[in-house]
Each structure stands twice: as structure tokens, then as C-alpha cells.
Design a protein around this motif. Structure first.
Motif, PDB file in Angstrom:
ATOM      1  N   ALA A 146       0.620  15.416  -5.972  1.00  0.00           N
ATOM      2  CA  ALA A 146       0.467  13.866  -5.246  1.00  0.00           C
ATOM      3  C   ALA A 146       1.527  13.401  -4.652  1.00  0.00           C
ATOM      4  O   ALA A 146       2.535  13.477  -5.233  1.00  0.00           O
ATOM      5  CB  ALA A 146      -0.304  12.882  -6.200  1.00  0.00           C
ATOM      6  N   VAL A 174      -7.081  11.672   1.928  1.00  0.00           N
ATOM      7  CA  VAL A 174      -6.641  10.784   0.958  1.00  0.00           C
ATOM      8  C   VAL A 174      -6.453  11.427  -0.598  1.00  0.00           C
ATOM      9  O   VAL A 174      -5.708  11.169  -1.418  1.00  0.00           O
ATOM     10  CB  VAL A 174      -7.512   9.522   1.007  1.00  0.00           C
ATOM     11  N   ALA A 175      -7.337  12.384  -0.795  1.00  0.00           N
ATOM     12  CA  ALA A 175      -7.595  12.859  -2.111  1.00  0.00           C
ATOM     13  C   ALA A 175      -6.560  13.858  -2.464  1.00  0.00           C
ATOM     14  O   ALA A 175      -5.654  13.931  -3.563  1.00  0.00           O
ATOM     15  CB  ALA A 175      -9.177  13.523  -2.611  1.00  0.00           C
ATOM     16  N   ARG A 223       3.627   7.035   0.937  1.00  0.00           N
ATOM     17  CA  ARG A 223       2.259   7.135   1.577  1.00  0.00           C
ATOM     18  C   ARG A 223       2.179   5.863   2.496  1.00  0.00           C
ATOM     19  O   ARG A 223       1.527   4.597   2.265  1.00  0.00           O
ATOM     20  CB  ARG A 223       1.120   6.517   0.495  1.00  0.00           C
ATOM     21  N   ALA A 259       3.779   7.149  -4.405  1.00  0.00           N
ATOM     22  CA  ALA A 259       3.228   6.125  -3.467  1.00  0.00           C
ATOM     23  C   ALA A 259       4.488   5.707  -2.459  1.00  0.00           C
ATOM     24  O   ALA A 259       3.963   5.196  -1.395  1.00  0.00           O
ATOM     25  CB  ALA A 259       2.842   4.700  -4.485  1.00  0.00           C
ATOM     26  N   ASP A 315     -16.700   4.978  -0.848  1.00  0.00           N
ATOM     27  CA  ASP A 315     -15.482   4.185  -0.666  1.00  0.00           C
ATOM     28  C   ASP A 315     -15.533   3.818   0.974  1.00  0.00           C
ATOM     29  O   ASP A 315     -14.815   2.752   1.357  1.00  0.00           O
ATOM     30  CB  ASP A 315     -14.419   5.297  -0.593  1.00  0.00           C
ATOM     31  N   PHE A 345      -9.267   1.110   1.601  1.00  0.00           N
ATOM     32  CA  PHE A 345      -9.463   2.165   0.726  1.00  0.00           C
ATOM     33  C   PHE A 345      -8.116   2.743   0.714  1.00  0.00           C
ATOM     34  O   PHE A 345      -7.824   3.277  -0.509  1.00  0.00           O
ATOM     35  CB  PHE A 345     -10.438   3.331   1.562  1.00  0.00           C
ATOM     36  N   LEU A 346      -7.173   2.686   1.636  1.00  0.00           N
ATOM     37  CA  LEU A 346      -5.984   3.121   1.515  1.00  0.00           C
ATOM     38  C   LEU A 346      -5.260   2.455   0.679  1.00  0.00           C
ATOM     39  O   LEU A 346      -4.186   2.906  -0.210  1.00  0.00           O
ATOM     40  CB  LEU A 346      -5.384   3.362   3.014  1.00  0.00           C
ATOM     41  N   THR A 355      -3.023  11.987  -2.994  1.00  0.00           N
ATOM     42  CA  THR A 355      -3.067  10.980  -4.306  1.00  0.00           C
ATOM     43  C   THR A 355      -3.441  11.440  -5.634  1.00  0.00           C
ATOM     44  O   THR A 355      -3.141  10.494  -6.438  1.00  0.00           O
ATOM     45  CB  THR A 355      -3.965   9.774  -4.006  1.00  0.00           C
ATOM     46  N   THR A 356      -3.953  12.614  -5.517  1.00  0.00           N
ATOM     47  CA  THR A 356      -4.396  13.339  -7.101  1.00  0.00           C
ATOM     48  C   THR A 356      -3.789  14.642  -7.059  1.00  0.00           C
ATOM     49  O   THR A 356      -3.276  15.166  -6.307  1.00  0.00           O
ATOM     50  CB  THR A 356      -5.931  13.463  -6.947  1.00  0.00           C
ATOM     51  N   ASN A 407      -5.406   3.081  -2.816  1.00  0.00           N
ATOM     52  CA  ASN A 407      -5.001   4.407  -3.250  1.00  0.00           C
ATOM     53  C   ASN A 407      -3.303   4.356  -2.849  1.00  0.00           C
ATOM     54  O   ASN A 407      -2.643   5.301  -2.713  1.00  0.00           O
ATOM     55  CB  ASN A 407      -5.510   5.624  -2.619  1.00  0.00           C
ATOM     56  N   ASP A 408      -2.812   3.184  -3.047  1.00  0.00           N
ATOM     57  CA  ASP A 408      -1.367   3.041  -3.176  1.00  0.00           C
ATOM     58  C   ASP A 408      -0.701   3.391  -2.141  1.00  0.00           C
ATOM     59  O   ASP A 408       0.545   3.817  -1.649  1.00  0.00           O
ATOM     60  CB  ASP A 408      -0.806   3.739  -4.380  1.00  0.00           C
TER      61      ASP A 408
END
Length: 305
Positions: free
Chosen positions: A29, A20-21, A35, A32, A3, A157-158, A24-25, A161-162
Motif C-alpha cells: 500500500a 483505491v483498494a 495519496r 498516506a 462506497d 470515499f477517498l 491502500t491495502t 481511505n487517507d
């Protein structure tokens, strides 16, 4: 999938990926809309040495003003431009980052004079022409190629990930807007920066620049402007100077946050090595919980090519 391909493997890259993980997961999470990520521009997204890009543009306008009115050459900052004393301009910024705004106020007053009465569209066109024609003073490449590749990868990358990414800079908001989409994939409405006052010209139906500075978006102004624009506390912030400390501290009140401080410690790969203007940020980074990014150790490639 890699990434962040221009980031070297290590604790810094791992901290970014893990953060980030985490947000967002999984079942916990963050939505959005929460974020929000904010980035300084000069020295964070692109190089600011030997002078910020906007100052290069402004120097050209001051030189033209002094040529049209030679009496200006006796006063700063026109005197510095006419005499080629760019060190005066650089020191004005360094003094600002250490709490002395005496020279910066002189420069800001001249900046305001340089756009007074100009329509926002004419200014945009002037800045756009500058970006098409100008080259970085020491790298001798277009300013599009003075952008830090690892940071554009982080923005992408961000976004994937929304995250909603914003530029929050002490630089002029309207100087950054013409290139924010092309250089950073950040639309102009997500650019927060300093601004001269504006007025509406009823005779021409234009918005024009006034004769005063509305606000200088640095230091404690940054969190204020972030809140005014987003209505949220960001969860990620990135900066590189003392003027970014309040913005970097602002996310820390959120239970899950990351604040990134870019440290310019590599003078071998075309970017300057310097701590001036970032001394306090670096000294308090550990206590403040900032993740320090070493240009020398954490970035495999520095510039966009």
C-alpha cells in the motif's frame, strides 16, 4: 457497504474501487502522504452550463459597473452583459479550450478591474453573499444543489481511505474557498485556482487585489501549481475538458495512478449534454489511459439534493 451509492455498477465504478483498494491495502500500500488526488471544479465537481458559477457572479458585477458608467456598455464584456448576449461569454470559454484566448483575455482584464483594490476579506464576504442568494440559471436551485453527488461521494470515499484531495481549477481560487468545505469537505488551503495579483496595504494591514492577473490556472499551469502546493505528483486526477489534459496526464508517470475524465453525455436529467471544449480530451482518452465517466451510463443520481 456501498462506497459509491450514486455510481452504477459497471467497469468505471469497478476501476475506481479496484484502484483505491490497490493503493491502500496490503503490504505494498502507498503511504498516506503519497495519496494525493486532484479535481477540477467546473464541469467536474459541479455543473458549468449554461455558464460557470463564477461567471454568474461576475456578470452581476459587470452589470452594476455598466449601470454606474454607461460608457462601458460600448465595450466587451460589458456590452454582452448589457445586451443579454451571454453567448459571447460562453464562446469566449469555448474558444479558450480550443486554443484561442483573444476574447478570454478581454474578459480576464475586466475581471481583474472588478476586484482591484478590494480586500480579500471584503471579496470573501461578497462571494459568500452571492452563494447564499443566487440560484443556478436553468436548474433554479441553490448552487449547493448543482453539485454532482457521485463526485462528492468519490471525494468522501477517498478521504476515508487517507487521500488528501485538492481542487485544481481554472476558476478563481478565492471564489471557491468560501464554499469548498461545505460543498466538498475540502478545506480552503487545498484549493488551487487562478488568482489576481495581491498587495499588502500597510495603512490598513489588509491584503488587497492588484490590477494584474497573477496566473491563470489552466492547461500546463495545473501540474505546475499542483507541484508548487503539494511537492508531489498526484496519483489520481479528475477533469472534464481540454484544459484538464495536462493535469490528467501528470499522474500517469506514477507507477500506480488513475485519471478520470467526466463526459457530459446526458441531457435528460437536468445536466447539459456537450462535448464542446472537451473534444481533444475525449479523442485522446484511450491513448492517454484516461478512465471516461459517462454521466448518462455511470451515474445513477446526478445532483446533490
Amino acid at each position: 457497504m456501498n462506497d459509491l451509492p450514486s455510481w452504477r455498477a459497471g467497469t468505471t465504478r469497478d476501476a475506481i474501487l479496484a484502484f483505491v483498494a490497490d493503493v491502500t491495502t496490503g503490504a505494498d500500500a502507498l503511504p498516506a502522504e503519497e495519496r494525493i488526488a486532484v479535481f477540477d471544479n467546473d464541469g467536474t465537481l459541479w455543473t458549468e452550463k449554461p455558464m460557470p458559477t463564477q461567471l454568474h457572479y461576475i456578470v452581476q458585477r459587470w452589470a452594476a459597473a455598466a449601470a454606474a458608467d454607461p460608457s462601458l456598455a460600448a465595450q466587451q464584456p460589458y456590452k454582452a452583459v448589457v445586451e443579454g448576449d451571454l453567448a459571447w461569454l460562453g464562446s469566449a470559454l469555448d474558444k479558450h479550450y480550443n486554443g484561442d484566448d483573444s476574447d478570454l483575455q478581454v474578459a480576464v482584464a475586466a475581471i481583474v478591474r472588478s476586484t482591484q483594490g478590494m480586500s480579500v476579506e471584503d471579496y470573501h464576504a461578497s462571494v459568500d453573499a452571492f452563494y447564499r442568494e443566487a440560484e443556478h440559471l436553468t436548474l433554479h436551485r441553490p448552487y449547493a444543489n448543482a453539485v454532482y453527488r457521485p463526485m462528492t461521494e468519490l471525494l468522501a470515499f477517498l478521504t476515508a481511505n487517507d487521500f488528501s484531495c485538492y481542487i485544481v481549477s481554472g476558476g478563481d481560487r478565492d471564489f471557491m474557498r468560501p464554499i469548498s468545505t461545505a460543498y466538498y469537505a475540502i478545506p480552503p488551503e487545498r484549493v488551487i485556482g487562478s488568482s489576481a495579483g495581491l498587495s499588502y496595504d500597510e495603512a490598513t494591514d489588509d491584503v488587497r487585489y492588484a490590477d494584474t492577473m497573477e496566473f491563470f490556472d489552466d492547461g500546463p499551469q495545473k501540474p505546475i501549481r499542483i507541484w508548487m502546493r503539494t511537492g508531489r505528483r498526484p496519483i489520481l486526477a479528475a477533469g472534464n475538458s481540454n484544459g484538464d489534459i495536462p493535469m490528467l496526464r501528470y499522474p500517469k508517470r506514477h507507477p500506480r495512478s488513475l485519471s478520470v475524465l467526466v463526459h457530459h453525455d446526458d441531457g435528460e436529467r437536468g445536466d447539459a449534454a456537450y462535448d464542446t471544449g472537451a473534444e481533444r480530451a475525449l479523442a485522446t482518452a484511450a491513448a492517454d489511459g484516461f478512465t471516461v465517466v459517462s454521466v448518462r451510463d455511470d451515474w445513477d443520481t446526478v445532483f446533490v439534493e
